[in-house]
Design a protein around this motif. Sequence first.
Motif, PDB file in Angstrom:
ATOM      1  N   PHE A  12      36.016  48.706  57.445  1.00 46.36           N
ATOM      2  CA  PHE A  12      36.845  47.513  57.299  1.00 46.36           C
ATOM      3  C   PHE A  12      36.551  46.876  55.950  1.00 46.36           C
ATOM      4  N   GLY A  13      37.590  46.695  55.147  1.00 42.19           N
ATOM      5  CA  GLY A  13      37.411  46.049  53.853  1.00 42.19           C
ATOM      6  C   GLY A  13      36.622  46.904  52.897  1.00 42.19           C
ATOM      7  N   MET A  14      36.071  46.257  51.889  1.00 41.66           N
ATOM      8  CA  MET A  14      35.241  46.958  50.929  1.00 41.66           C
ATOM      9  C   MET A  14      34.202  45.998  50.386  1.00 41.66           C
ATOM     10  N   VAL A  15      33.160  46.546  49.826  1.00 41.41           N
ATOM     11  CA  VAL A  15      32.080  45.734  49.292  1.00 41.41           C
ATOM     12  C   VAL A  15      32.369  45.475  47.812  1.00 41.41           C
ATOM     13  N   ILE A  16      32.416  44.199  47.454  1.00 37.86           N
ATOM     14  CA  ILE A  16      32.637  43.811  46.070  1.00 37.86           C
ATOM     15  C   ILE A  16      31.461  42.942  45.641  1.00 37.86           C
ATOM     16  N   SER A  17      30.972  43.209  44.468  1.00 36.46           N
ATOM     17  CA  SER A  17      29.862  42.445  43.934  1.00 36.46           C
ATOM     18  C   SER A  17      30.279  40.993  43.718  1.00 36.46           C
ATOM     19  N   PRO A  18      29.373  40.042  43.969  1.00 38.93           N
ATOM     20  CA  PRO A  18      29.701  38.637  43.696  1.00 38.93           C
ATOM     21  C   PRO A  18      29.992  38.383  42.214  1.00 38.93           C
ATOM     22  N   PHE A  19      29.439  39.238  41.347  1.00 43.97           N
ATOM     23  CA  PHE A  19      29.704  39.083  39.920  1.00 43.97           C
ATOM     24  C   PHE A  19      31.173  39.333  39.600  1.00 43.97           C
ATOM     25  N   PHE A  20      31.834  40.140  40.411  1.00 43.65           N
ATOM     26  CA  PHE A  20      33.256  40.393  40.206  1.00 43.65           C
ATOM     27  C   PHE A  20      34.048  39.096  40.298  1.00 43.65           C
ATOM     28  N   PHE A  21      33.724  38.271  41.300  1.00 46.77           N
ATOM     29  CA  PHE A  21      34.434  37.014  41.470  1.00 46.77           C
ATOM     30  C   PHE A  21      34.144  36.049  40.328  1.00 46.77           C
ATOM     31  N   VAL A  22      32.904  36.034  39.846  1.00 49.28           N
ATOM     32  CA  VAL A  22      32.549  35.167  38.719  1.00 49.28           C
ATOM     33  C   VAL A  22      33.296  35.608  37.466  1.00 49.28           C
ATOM     34  N   PHE A  23      33.296  36.912  37.191  1.00 48.91           N
ATOM     35  CA  PHE A  23      34.006  37.421  36.015  1.00 48.91           C
ATOM     36  C   PHE A  23      35.503  37.193  36.141  1.00 48.91           C
ATOM     37  N   SER A  24      36.032  37.346  37.344  1.00 48.18           N
ATOM     38  CA  SER A  24      37.451  37.105  37.576  1.00 48.18           C
ATOM     39  C   SER A  24      37.788  35.631  37.332  1.00 48.18           C
ATOM     40  N   LEU A  25      36.963  34.741  37.849  1.00 48.66           N
ATOM     41  CA  LEU A  25      37.183  33.307  37.677  1.00 48.66           C
ATOM     42  C   LEU A  25      37.135  32.923  36.202  1.00 48.66           C
ATOM     43  N   VAL A  26      36.143  33.433  35.481  1.00 45.90           N
ATOM     44  CA  VAL A  26      36.010  33.127  34.057  1.00 45.90           C
ATOM     45  C   VAL A  26      37.149  33.761  33.253  1.00 45.90           C
ATOM     46  N   GLY A  27      37.504  34.990  33.578  1.00 50.20           N
ATOM     47  CA  GLY A  27      38.582  35.667  32.864  1.00 50.20           C
ATOM     48  C   GLY A  27      39.915  34.959  33.023  1.00 50.20           C
ATOM     49  N   ILE A  28      40.239  34.566  34.246  1.00 46.79           N
ATOM     50  CA  ILE A  28      41.491  33.839  34.479  1.00 46.79           C
ATOM     51  C   ILE A  28      41.432  32.467  33.826  1.00 46.79           C
ATOM     52  N   ALA A  29      40.254  31.835  33.804  1.00 43.91           N
ATOM     53  CA  ALA A  29      40.115  30.545  33.128  1.00 43.91           C
ATOM     54  C   ALA A  29      40.365  30.687  31.626  1.00 43.91           C
ATOM     55  N   ILE A  30      39.884  31.764  31.030  1.00 47.00           N
ATOM     56  CA  ILE A  30      40.133  31.997  29.600  1.00 47.00           C
ATOM     57  C   ILE A  30      41.626  32.196  29.344  1.00 47.00           C
ATOM     58  N   ILE A  31      42.268  32.987  30.186  1.00 47.83           N
ATOM     59  CA  ILE A  31      43.710  33.212  30.034  1.00 47.83           C
ATOM     60  C   ILE A  31      44.482  31.907  30.211  1.00 47.83           C
ATOM     61  N   CYS A  32      44.110  31.110  31.217  1.00 47.34           N
ATOM     62  CA  CYS A  32      44.777  29.822  31.433  1.00 47.34           C
ATOM     63  C   CYS A  32      44.522  28.878  30.262  1.00 47.34           C
ATOM     64  N   GLY A  33      43.309  28.907  29.711  1.00 45.35           N
ATOM     65  CA  GLY A  33      42.992  28.069  28.561  1.00 45.35           C
ATOM     66  C   GLY A  33      43.842  28.423  27.361  1.00 45.35           C
ATOM     67  N   ILE A  34      44.022  29.698  27.126  1.00 45.45           N
ATOM     68  CA  ILE A  34      44.874  30.134  26.008  1.00 45.45           C
ATOM     69  C   ILE A  34      46.317  29.695  26.236  1.00 45.45           C
ATOM     70  N   ILE A  35      46.802  29.853  27.453  1.00 44.04           N
ATOM     71  CA  ILE A  35      48.185  29.448  27.761  1.00 44.04           C
ATOM     72  C   ILE A  35      48.355  27.941  27.604  1.00 44.04           C
ATOM     73  N   ILE A  36      47.401  27.149  28.089  1.00 43.28           N
ATOM     74  CA  ILE A  36      47.487  25.693  27.963  1.00 43.28           C
ATOM     75  C   ILE A  36      47.427  25.282  26.491  1.00 43.28           C
ATOM     76  N   PHE A  37      46.538  25.907  25.736  1.00 38.57           N
ATOM     77  CA  PHE A  37      46.411  25.597  24.309  1.00 38.57           C
ATOM     78  C   PHE A  37      47.702  25.904  23.561  1.00 38.57           C
ATOM     79  N   LEU A  38      48.265  27.075  23.801  1.00 35.07           N
ATOM     80  CA  LEU A  38      49.507  27.443  23.133  1.00 35.07           C
ATOM     81  C   LEU A  38      50.665  26.540  23.560  1.00 35.07           C
ATOM     82  N   TYR A  39      50.700  26.186  24.828  1.00 33.15           N
ATOM     83  CA  TYR A  39      51.761  25.308  25.328  1.00 33.15           C
ATOM     84  C   TYR A  39      51.675  23.933  24.682  1.00 33.15           C
TER      85      TYR A  39
END
Length: 89
Positions: free
Chosen positions: A53-80
């Motif tokens: 059932f499901g799969m095992v994902i490292s907690p670091f994946f969620f941290v990197f995902s959160l930071v990565g999406i935050a960087i992308i959102c920051g760039i979009i907000i800055f450009l906007y």
Amino acid sequence: MKLVIQAFIASVIIHLIYIVCTIGIGYIKTKFYKPDISGSWEKVDYLQNEVAFGMVISPFFFVFSLVGIAIICGIIIFLYKNFIRKRVF
């Protein structure tokens, strides 16, 4: 600093929407599932011995995902904001 906070909040909101939608879709599929009992007798398959059932994902994946999406959102907000500033003045 305001841009960083806005980007982080946008990232958290995007992750929450993704998690809620994933759980909601799973619930809806489970709620409306109707097995095909008559069709299951036409073909016999052997069952597996193990079920995963499901799969095992490292907690670091969620941290990197959160930071990565935050960087992308920051760039979009800055450009906007720069686009709006140039357009208004």
